[in-house]
Design an enzyme around this catalytic site. Structure first.
Site: not given
Length: 774
Positions: A482, A487-489, A598
C-alpha cells in the site's frame, strides 16, 4: 471527648430540638459540632462538619470491628478504604472508597464533610467528592458515620433515616453482609464489583435474566455462575441481590472478587491455624479457570493447585483451608544486582498453552531470548519457538496437561549455589566478550551501509536493520502492500521466515517527525490490539520502520469494497470492541496518555483471523499524566476530525473518541462518512445516522450486504454509542473504557441527543433529503 460521649450529647441536642425553636436548636447543635470538631476524628465513628481525617487517623465503628482511613496495599501509594480493625493477615482485606484514587502523600491528604458532601483533598487540590444527593426532608447538613455493618454513610444529622450517600452503593472488589449488587432504582445505577489488575480487568454483575445468576467478565471472556440460596436474598422485586448476614453473629464473613474467581470467605482463627476459609467459590475447580490458583500457581490435571518449582504458597494457612488465589512466592529472591545476573531457570514442559499476555522480543536464538529475560529485573519467564516471548512480574492462568501437544516455558528462579554461580558468571562473561568481538567485526564489515547492522534495545527490544538488509528482505521493495502520504509499505521476510511489513518513508521533513513519533510510541508499548513495531533503520537519507505483517490488510478494504468478503455482524461487533480496548489502553494504561489522532478504517489492520490492530502512529500525540489537554496543529483526516480540531481548542483523548464514533457508523453501515445523497449532493453520513438513531430507526443504517442478519439489540447499542461519541462538546463524549462497558452490556446506554451542530445543518431541510441513495 470520645465517640460515645459525642453521640450522647448530640442525641440530647436532637431531643431538645423537638421542644425548642429551630433557631435555638440549631445554635446548640453548632456549638456541639464546633466543640467536637476540635478533637481527633480517630476517637469516634462519626465525622462532623468542621472535622477532618488525615494521615494515620481513622474512624472506628462503634462495635470496634471496622476502621476507615488512608491505607496502603503495596507500601507506596495510599487509598481511602475500610478494613477489619483487629484481623492480622499478610493479605489484608480492604473495601476501597473514593473511586480508588491513589494518594501519593497521605500525610497531606484529608477527608472532610462540608454540608452533605464528602471530599478527599491533597495539598489543596480536591481529588474526589461523593456526589451526595438529597433524599427526603432533612436539616440540610449531614454527618458521615461508619456503621457497625462496615457501611460508611452520609446521613442527615437530625434524621438518620435520610441517607445522602453510602459506600454500599459503590463497592470496589469486595462486599460485606448486608451489601447489595444489581440495578438500584433509587440511585439509578447498576452496582457491580470490579477488579483492575493490569493487564487484566475483571467485572462481576448480576444477570437479571436468571435467579441468583451472575456474569463474570475477564478481558472479553464471560463466565456464568449462580449464587447459592443460603448466601443471597432478592430485594426490590428481584433487581437487587443482597448478601445475607452470618448465621452466627460473631462470624466475620465477606464476598471478594479475585482475578477470575468470586469467593465467599470466613475468617478462621484458632490455636492451630488462621486465615480466610472459602465457604463458597466460583469456579470451585481450577479446571474451569486456572486464575483460581493465583500468581505462579499451576492447575494440575487432577484439578488441584500447586506451586511451580522454586516457589511456595504465599499464604500457607489459606492454602490449607482451600483458598489459593493469594498464589505463590519465590523461595529465593531474584538477583537484580550487578551486570551479570546469577538467576537460573526451571523448565515447565507440560503446559496446556502459554500464559496470557506475553511480550515479544527480538532474538535470533533461545540463548538470546534467555539473555533478554535476564537483562530485565522484572522478567519472570521466557519461551522461544521461532520467536522470543517473555513475561513480566508474574505468571497467571497456568494449566498442566497429560496429553500432547505440550508447550514449554523457562521459569526464572533465584540464584544457584555460589560455586555454580561463579561458573555461570565466568561463562557469561566469556560469552559477552566473544559476542562483543563478533559485533565489532560485523561493524567493520558493514561500515559502508547506510544503517548500522546490530540489535539494540530502545524503549523495549527493537531490531536495528541496515538498509541493505531491508532491501534484500523486500526483494528490492518489489511487493508493495500500500501507499500513503508519508510513504509506501512493502512485504518482506526477515530472520529466515518471519514475514514483515516494511514502511519506507518519503524523504525527511514531516516524515522525519513521523518516524520519531512512531518509534517513541509503538516502540514502547505492547498490546494485543496494537500493531507491533519490530525494528527500524536510520540512514543518512533513509528512514524505514519494520512491523508485524497483517495478512488481511486494512479494515476499509473489507467495508467499502464490493469484491471483498462480507464481514458478519458478530465479527464487526467484536472488531469494534477490540479497537475500543486498544484505544482505552493508549489513553489510560500507558506511561503517558497517547492520543492516536488519526483513527479511521485505513489505520485498522486485520490479522489472519480477522482480529483488528490499530496502526499508523505517525500523527500520535503523547500527553504526560500531569496534563489533561494539549494545544497542537491539526492532525488527522477530514471527516473524522472532532470539532475542537477545527475551532483551535485544546485537544484531549476525547478527539480519538469522536473519530471512533464516526468509524463505528462506517462499520455499521459499510458506507463512507461522506455519502452521495438522493439529490446528488454530498452530505455527512453521521448527520443522517444521528437523526435515524433519535427516531429509533436503526435497521435502516445497517449494511445492506448483511441482509438483516443482525442482533437488533447490539445494533441499537452500537448506534447509540456512536452518537454519544460524536457529540460536539467533548465533555459529553464517553471515555473509551466507558465505551467498552456500554458495548459489553455492563452499563445501559441512554438515547443520545442529536449533536447541536447537526441540528443546525438539518434546519430548513426535509427529512427525505437525508435518505441515502440506493
Amino acid at each position: 471527648m470520645n465517640g460515645k460521649h459525642s453521640l450522647s450529647v448530640l442525641s440530647a441536642a436532637m431531643i431538645l430540638s423537638h421542644y425548642c425553636s429551630a433557631f435555638f436548636a440549631a445554635m446548640i447543635l453548632n456549638m456541639i459540632i464546633l466543640f467536637v470538631g476540635c478533637h481527633s476524628a480517630s476517637a469516634s465513628d462519626t465525622l462532623f462538619p468542621g472535622q477532618s481525617l488525615s494521615g494515620s487517623e481513622t474512624l472506628v465503628s462503634e462495635n470496634g470491628i471496622f476502621e476507615l482511613g488512608f491505607f496502603s496495599p503495596g507500601g507506596t501509594k495510599h487509598y481511602l478504604g475500610i478494613r477489619y480493625k483487629n484481623i492480622i493477615s499478610n493479605n489484608p482485606v480492604n473495601f476501597w472508597l473514593g473511586n480508588r484514587i491513589p494518594i501519593t502523600n497521605f500525610l497531606n491528604a484529608t477527608l472532610y464533610i462540608n454540608a452533605s458532601e464528602l471530599y478527599i483533598e491533597e495539598l489543596g487540590s480536591v481529588l474526589w467528592t461523593s456526589n451526595s444527593v438529597g433524599n427526603g426532608s432533612g436539616s440540610g447538613t449531614a454527618v458521615a458515620v461508619l456503621l457497625n455493618t462496615g457501611n460508611f454513610v452520609v446521613r442527615d444529622r437530625l434524621n438518620s433515616s435520610v441517607v445522602r450517600w453510602q459506600s454500599f452503593d459503590h463497592p470496589a472488589d469486595a462486599m460485606l453482609p448486608g451489601g447489595w449488587l444489581g440495578l438500584d432504582l433509587a440511585i439509578g445505577s447498576n452496582i457491580l464489583l470490579t477488579l483492575q489488575k493490569p493487564p487484566y480487568n475483571c467485572t462481576l454483575m448480576i444477570d437479571q435474566s436468571r435467579k441468583r445468576g451472575f456474569i463474570m467478565f475477564i478481558d472479553g471472556h464471560d463466565y456464568l455462575g449462580t449464587f447459592p440460596d443460603w448466601m443471597v436474598t432478592y430485594k426490590e422485586n428481584g433487581s437487587l441481590l443482597q448478601l445475607n448476614d452470618p448465621e452466627i453473629p460473631n462470624d466475620i464473613e465477606f464476598m471478594k472478587l479475585h482475578l477470575g474467581q468470586i469467593s465467599f470467605l470466613r475468617w478462621l482463627d484458632n490455636a492451630s491455624i488462621s486465615g480466610w476459609q472459602p465457604l463458597w467459590s466460583y469456579p470451585s475447580s481450577c479446571k474451569v479457570s486456572a486464575f483460581h490458583c493465583g500468581a505462579f500457581g499451576i492447575c494440575t490435571s487432577t484439578g488441584t493447585c500447586k506451586c511451580i518449582d522454586g516457589f511456595r504458597p504465599t499464604e500457607p494457612n489459606e492454602w490449607e483451608l482451600g483458598h489459593f488465589v493469594s498464589g505463590c512466592a519465590r523461595i529465593s529472591p531474584l538477583n537484580c544486582q550487578g551486570v551479570v545476573s546469577t538467576d537460573s531457570f526451571v523448565l515447565l514442559d507440560n503446559l496446556q498453552g502459554l500464559p496470557d499476555n506475553p511480550q515479544y522480543v527480538m532474538a535470533a536464538t533461545s540463548e538470546e531470548c534467555r539473555a533478554a529475560c535476564l537483562s530485565e529485573c522484572y522478567c519472570a519467564a521466557y519461551s522461544y519457538h521461532s520467536d522470543c516471548k517473555i513475561w513480566y512480574n508474574m505468571l497467571l492462568n497456568l494449566t498442566s496437561s497429560d496429553n500432547p501437544p505440550y508447550t514449554k516455558i523457562y521459569m526464572r528462579i533465584g540464584p544457584q549455589s555460589k560455586s555454580r554461580s561463579n561458573i555461570l558468571v565466568f561463562i557469561l562473561t566469556f560469552g559477552l566478550i566473544a559476542v562483543a568481538l563478533i559485533v565489532l567485526m560485523l561493524l567493520l564489515i558493514y561500515k559502508r551501509s547506510s544503517c548500522v547492522s546490530r540489535q539494540t534495545k530502545m524503549e523495549g527490544f527493537l531490531a536495528v536493520y541496515s538498509y541493505a538488509q531491508l532491501k534484500k528482505a523486500t526483494r528490492n521493495f518489489s511487493d508493495k502492500l500500500g501507499e500513503g502520504s508519508f510513504g509506501s509499505v512493502f512485504k518482506g521476510t526477515v530472520a529466515g521466515s518471519t514475514i514483515v511489513a516494511v514502511k519506507k518513508l518519503k524523504g525527511l521533513g514531516h516524515s522525519e517527525k513521523q518516524f520519531h513519533t512512531e518509534v517513541r510510541t509503538v516502540g514502547m508499548i505492547r498490546h494485543t490490539n496494537l500493531v507491533r513495531l519490530l525494528g527500524f533503520c536510520i540512514g543518512r537519507t533513509k528512514r524505514l520502520l519494520v512491523y508485524e505483517y497483517m495478512p488481511n490488510g486494512s479494515l476499509d478494504s473489507h467495508l467499502f469494497s464490493e469484491s471483498s468478503i462480507v464481514l458478519s455482524w458478530n465479527l464487526r461487533y467484536q472488531i469494534v470492541i477490540a479497537i475500543a480496548r486498544g484505544l482505552a489502553y493508549l489513553h489510560d494504561e500507558c506511561r503517558d496518555c497517547i492520543i492516536h489522532c488519526d483513527i479511521k478504517p485505513e489505520n485498522i489492520l486485520l490479522d489472519a483471523e480477522l482480529y483488528p490492530k490499530i496502526a499508523d502512529f505517525g500523527m500520535a500525540k503523547l500527553l504526560g499524566r500531569e496534563f489533561s489537554t494539549a494545544l497542537t496543529t491539526i492532525r488527522g483526516t477530514i471527516g473524522y476530525l472532532a470539532p475542537e480540531w477545527i475551532s483551535g481548542q485544546a485537544i484531549t483523548h476525547k478527539a480519538d473518541v469522536y473519530s471512533f464514533g464516526v468509524m463505528l457508523f462506517e462499520i455499521i453501515s459499510g458506507r463512507r462518512t461522506t455519502e452521495k445523497m438522493r439529490y446528488g449532493n454530498h452530505r455527512y453520513f453521521p448527520l443522517y445516522a444521528a437523526a435515524k438513531v433519535n427516531e429509533g430507526d436503526v435497521l435502516c443504517l445497517l449494511d445492506d450486504r448483511l441482509e438483516g442478519n443482525v442482533s437488533v439489540e447490539e445494533l441499537d447499542v452500537a448506534c447509540r454509542v456512536a452518537c454519544w461519541c460524536i457529540q460536539d462538546d467533548e465533555i459529553h463524549r464517553p471515555s473509551m473504557r466507558q465505551v467498552i462497558h456500554m458495548l459489553e452490556g455492563i452499563v445501559p446506554v441512554e438515547c443520545p441527543p442529536i449533536p447541536a451542530s447537526f441540528q443546525n445543518l438539518m434546519e430548513g431541510y426535509d427529512s427525505d433529503i437525508y435518505s441515502v441513495e440506493v
